[in-house]
Scaffold this motif. Structure first.
Motif, PDB file in Angstrom:
ATOM      1  N   CYS A  34     -33.631 -63.470  47.329  1.00 43.17           N
ATOM      2  CA  CYS A  34     -34.487 -62.294  47.339  1.00 43.17           C
ATOM      3  C   CYS A  34     -36.077 -62.340  46.766  1.00 43.17           C
ATOM      4  CB  CYS A  34     -33.912 -61.305  46.379  1.00 43.17           C
ATOM      5  SG  CYS A  34     -32.133 -60.842  47.030  1.00 43.17           S
TER       6      CYS A  34
ATOM      7  N   VAL B  49     -26.976 -60.392  36.616  1.00 38.51           N
ATOM      8  CA  VAL B  49     -28.211 -60.497  37.407  1.00 38.51           C
ATOM      9  C   VAL B  49     -28.967 -59.120  36.712  1.00 38.51           C
ATOM     10  CG1 VAL B  49     -28.961 -60.001  39.611  1.00 38.51           C
ATOM     11  CG2 VAL B  49     -27.102 -61.602  39.190  1.00 38.51           C
TER      12      VAL B  49
ATOM     13  N   ASN C 132     -31.675 -52.289  43.102  1.00 41.78           N
ATOM     14  CA  ASN C 132     -30.843 -51.070  42.320  1.00 41.78           C
ATOM     15  C   ASN C 132     -31.891 -50.139  41.885  1.00 41.78           C
ATOM     16  OD1 ASN C 132     -29.631 -49.627  40.329  1.00 41.78           O
ATOM     17  ND2 ASN C 132     -28.042 -51.116  40.165  1.00 41.78           N
TER      18      ASN C 132
ATOM     19  N   ARG D 222     -31.939 -48.279  39.446  1.00 46.03           N
ATOM     20  CA  ARG D 222     -31.814 -48.443  37.778  1.00 46.03           C
ATOM     21  C   ARG D 222     -32.909 -49.572  37.200  1.00 46.03           C
ATOM     22  NH1 ARG D 222     -25.878 -49.404  37.321  1.00 46.03           N
ATOM     23  NH2 ARG D 222     -26.247 -49.676  35.199  1.00 46.03           N
TER      24      ARG D 222
HETATM   25  O1  UT7 Z   1     -30.909 -59.030  44.845  1.00 52.35           O
HETATM   26  C1  UT7 Z   1     -30.083 -59.330  43.585  1.00 52.35           C
HETATM   27  C2  UT7 Z   1     -28.868 -58.697  43.772  1.00 52.35           C
HETATM   28  N1  UT7 Z   1     -28.145 -58.683  42.797  1.00 52.35           N
HETATM   29  C3  UT7 Z   1     -28.105 -57.191  41.978  1.00 52.35           C
HETATM   30  O2  UT7 Z   1     -29.320 -56.656  42.014  1.00 52.35           O
HETATM   31  C4  UT7 Z   1     -27.213 -56.882  41.192  1.00 52.35           C
HETATM   32  C5  UT7 Z   1     -27.596 -56.241  39.854  1.00 52.35           C
HETATM   33  N2  UT7 Z   1     -26.437 -55.723  39.229  1.00 52.35           N
HETATM   34  C6  UT7 Z   1     -26.276 -54.392  39.612  1.00 52.35           C
HETATM   35  O3  UT7 Z   1     -27.039 -53.589  40.360  1.00 52.35           O
HETATM   36  C7  UT7 Z   1     -24.875 -53.606  38.979  1.00 52.35           C
HETATM   37  O4  UT7 Z   1     -24.359 -54.401  37.866  1.00 52.35           O
HETATM   38  C8  UT7 Z   1     -23.806 -53.349  39.893  1.00 52.35           C
HETATM   39  C9  UT7 Z   1     -24.344 -52.148  40.848  1.00 52.35           C
HETATM   40  C10 UT7 Z   1     -23.550 -54.356  40.715  1.00 52.35           C
HETATM   41  C11 UT7 Z   1     -22.565 -52.450  39.060  1.00 52.35           C
HETATM   42  O5  UT7 Z   1     -22.961 -51.600  38.301  1.00 52.35           O
HETATM   43  P1  UT7 Z   1     -22.673 -51.792  36.495  1.00 52.35           P
HETATM   44  O6  UT7 Z   1     -22.934 -50.499  35.876  1.00 52.35           O
HETATM   45  O7  UT7 Z   1     -23.275 -53.155  36.037  1.00 52.35           O
HETATM   46  O8  UT7 Z   1     -20.967 -51.819  36.648  1.00 52.35           O
HETATM   47  P2  UT7 Z   1     -19.969 -52.918  36.193  1.00 52.35           P
HETATM   48  O9  UT7 Z   1     -20.138 -54.126  36.915  1.00 52.35           O
HETATM   49  O10 UT7 Z   1     -20.062 -52.828  34.742  1.00 52.35           O
HETATM   50  O11 UT7 Z   1     -18.743 -52.106  36.213  1.00 52.35           O
HETATM   51  C12 UT7 Z   1     -18.338 -50.985  35.803  1.00 52.35           C
HETATM   52  C13 UT7 Z   1     -17.158 -50.384  36.131  1.00 52.35           C
HETATM   53  C14 UT7 Z   1     -15.927 -51.434  35.940  1.00 52.35           C
HETATM   54  O12 UT7 Z   1     -14.586 -50.732  35.617  1.00 52.35           O
HETATM   55  P3  UT7 Z   1     -13.917 -50.750  34.315  1.00 52.35           P
HETATM   56  O13 UT7 Z   1     -13.786 -52.369  34.137  1.00 52.35           O
HETATM   57  O14 UT7 Z   1     -15.208 -50.189  33.271  1.00 52.35           O
HETATM   58  O15 UT7 Z   1     -12.829 -50.079  34.536  1.00 52.35           O
HETATM   59  C15 UT7 Z   1     -15.814 -51.828  37.402  1.00 52.35           C
HETATM   60  O16 UT7 Z   1     -14.569 -52.424  37.893  1.00 52.35           O
HETATM   61  O17 UT7 Z   1     -17.073 -49.779  37.530  1.00 52.35           O
HETATM   62  C16 UT7 Z   1     -16.340 -50.560  38.281  1.00 52.35           C
HETATM   63  N3  UT7 Z   1     -16.773 -50.773  39.602  1.00 52.35           N
HETATM   64  C17 UT7 Z   1     -16.549 -50.075  40.692  1.00 52.35           C
HETATM   65  N4  UT7 Z   1     -16.020 -48.653  40.639  1.00 52.35           N
HETATM   66  C18 UT7 Z   1     -16.281 -48.071  41.870  1.00 52.35           C
HETATM   67  C19 UT7 Z   1     -17.504 -51.842  39.873  1.00 52.35           C
HETATM   68  N5  UT7 Z   1     -17.891 -51.720  41.343  1.00 52.35           N
HETATM   69  C20 UT7 Z   1     -17.298 -50.516  41.475  1.00 52.35           C
HETATM   70  C21 UT7 Z   1     -17.595 -49.647  42.665  1.00 52.35           C
HETATM   71  N6  UT7 Z   1     -17.034 -48.429  42.819  1.00 52.35           N
HETATM   72  N7  UT7 Z   1     -18.135 -50.303  43.972  1.00 52.35           N
END
Ligand code: UT7
Length: 335
Positions: A119, A229, A264, A266
């Motif tokens: 990226c 990340v 993202n 955010r």
């Molecule tokens: O070019 C660089 C590419 N990568 C990035 O930019 C990634 C940067 N990171 C992010 O954008 C965020 O970390 C994500 C959008 C990927 C995830 O958001 P988050 O707020 O960090 O979520 P999390 O991984 O802390 O997960 C929170 C909860 C979890 O459930 P529990 O364990 O709290 O019960 C996940 O299992 O959300 C759950 N979860 C989802 N729920 C519904 C994770 N993905 C999903 C989903 N739909 N797609």
């Protein structure tokens, strides 16, 4: 390189172009595949939909269309292009897709090669190409960011599949004699943290003949530790941008547009807050396209240029970040 001309001191931006595939994958449609919802994706990422390549849309085709649009805006004779740098992690041909783009364009004079930095790729490619122009050997370059991550996403992994889409963007840049519109830049890599985001090779052992094995060439889907990340981006991006602004003696008030890799919403908001750059100055189109990897920066900028939001002489602070881990920043004056 024909005879060096050391009078060239900088670059100017002459054109931009972009292309996205027609096929739209909405959040609602993704929730038919994995356990997620439009509300979750929208509130955690800002993304509503993304474009997915279908037959005929590959990095060569997308990159070619973006490059052609940039050349048309620059109003260049294609035969005057000296250099084509394609930033991609998903080439149509592992030996490089830039040569196919060169051939499709008919840019027979141009040397063309791929550059891989995920990226951060577009920014790294822009900086690389600008060095060739500044050294004095080449006059005109096309820098392309194009990726087709949909082919490498695990569509059963809801933690990553919601983020990515396909697309391409390109800039036409030219050597200048009296000024430099690439005002300053910085690039960083931390391979120690590379394990947070990978598209690793998957070599299955096979044998050529008895006692001589070989490893077949293939790739595993994208593996991502989203939280790490995220933390990396919101920490490192403001630091590299603040340092660059300070070094080039600019304040954040003087920045007309903050253009970040569209990963993202955010992350965009958090970096904007840290730099005290208001929301109206932060370009964002990830709602429509998601994270198109090397394509995000030229894609969002081309949109803003064509809509007359970015104008001649606007000051743009830009940063790309992602796998590697790698990150970079550039301070640009458009035009
Ligand atoms: O070019 C660089 C590419 N990568 C990035 O930019 C990634 C940067 N990171 C992010 O954008 C965020 O970390 C994500 C959008 C990927 C995830 O958001 P988050 O707020 O960090 O979520 P999390 O991984 O802390 O997960 C929170 C909860 C979890 O459930 P529990 O364990 O709290 O019960 C996940 O299992 O959300 C759950 N979860 C989802 N729920 C519904 C994770 N993905 C999903 C989903 N739909 N797609």
């Amino acid at each position: 390189m024909e005879g060096l001309n050391f009078k060239q001191i900088g670059i100017s931006f002459k054109g931009s172009g972009s292309y996205v595939p027609d096929q739209i994958l909405t959040n609602q449609k993704i929730s038919q595949k994995v356990d997620t919802s439009n509300e979750w994706i929208k509130s955690r990422t800002g993304i509503s939909e993304r474009r997915i390549s279908s037959l005929g849309d590959n990095v060569t085709e997308m990159g070619y269309k973006a490059a052609l649009a940039a050349i048309e805006m620059a109003n260049w004779d294609i035969k005057t292009i000296d250099l084509i740098v394609l930033a991609t992690s998903t080439p149509h041909d592992l030996f490089g897709s830039a040569p196919s783009i060169q051939a499709k364009l008919g840019a027979s004079k141009a040397v063309a090669f791929d550059l891989t930095a995920a990226c951060s790729g577009f920014l790294f490619a822009l900086i690389t190409a600008s060095q060739f122009l500044k050294v004095g050997g080449y006059k005109r370059a096309i820098v392309i960011g194009a990726d087709q991550l949909s082919s490498f996403v695990d569509w059963n992994d809801r933690r990553s599949c919601i983020l990515f889409g396909d697309g391409a963007g390109a800039f036409a840049i030219e050597a200048t004699y009296e000024f430099d519109n690439l005002i300053g830049f910085d690039m960083r890599t931390d391979g120690e943290r590379g394990c947070f985001l990978n598209l690793p090779s998957k070599n299955n052992k096979d044998s050529i003949i008895d006692n001589i094995d070989f490893l077949s060439g293939a790739f595993s889907p994208i593996q991502m530790n989203g939280q790490e990340v995220y933390k990396f981006a919101v920490r490192e991006v403001p630091i590299i941008l603040e340092k660059l602004l300070k070094k080039m003696k600019y304040t954040s008030d003087e920045v007309d547009w903050l253009v970040l890799h569209q990963a993202n919403q955010r992350i965009l908001d958090s970096v904007g807050d840290r730099l005290k750059i208001p929301k109206e100055k932060i370009l964002s189109n990830l709602e429509k396209y998601g994270n198109t990897s090397a394509a995000t920066i030229p894609l969002v900028m081309d949109e803003a240029i064509k809509n007359n939001r970015i104008k001649q002489n606007d000051i743009i602070a830009t940063s790309g970040f992602g796998a590697g881990l790698s990150w970079g920043a550039a301070l640009i004056k458009w035009g």
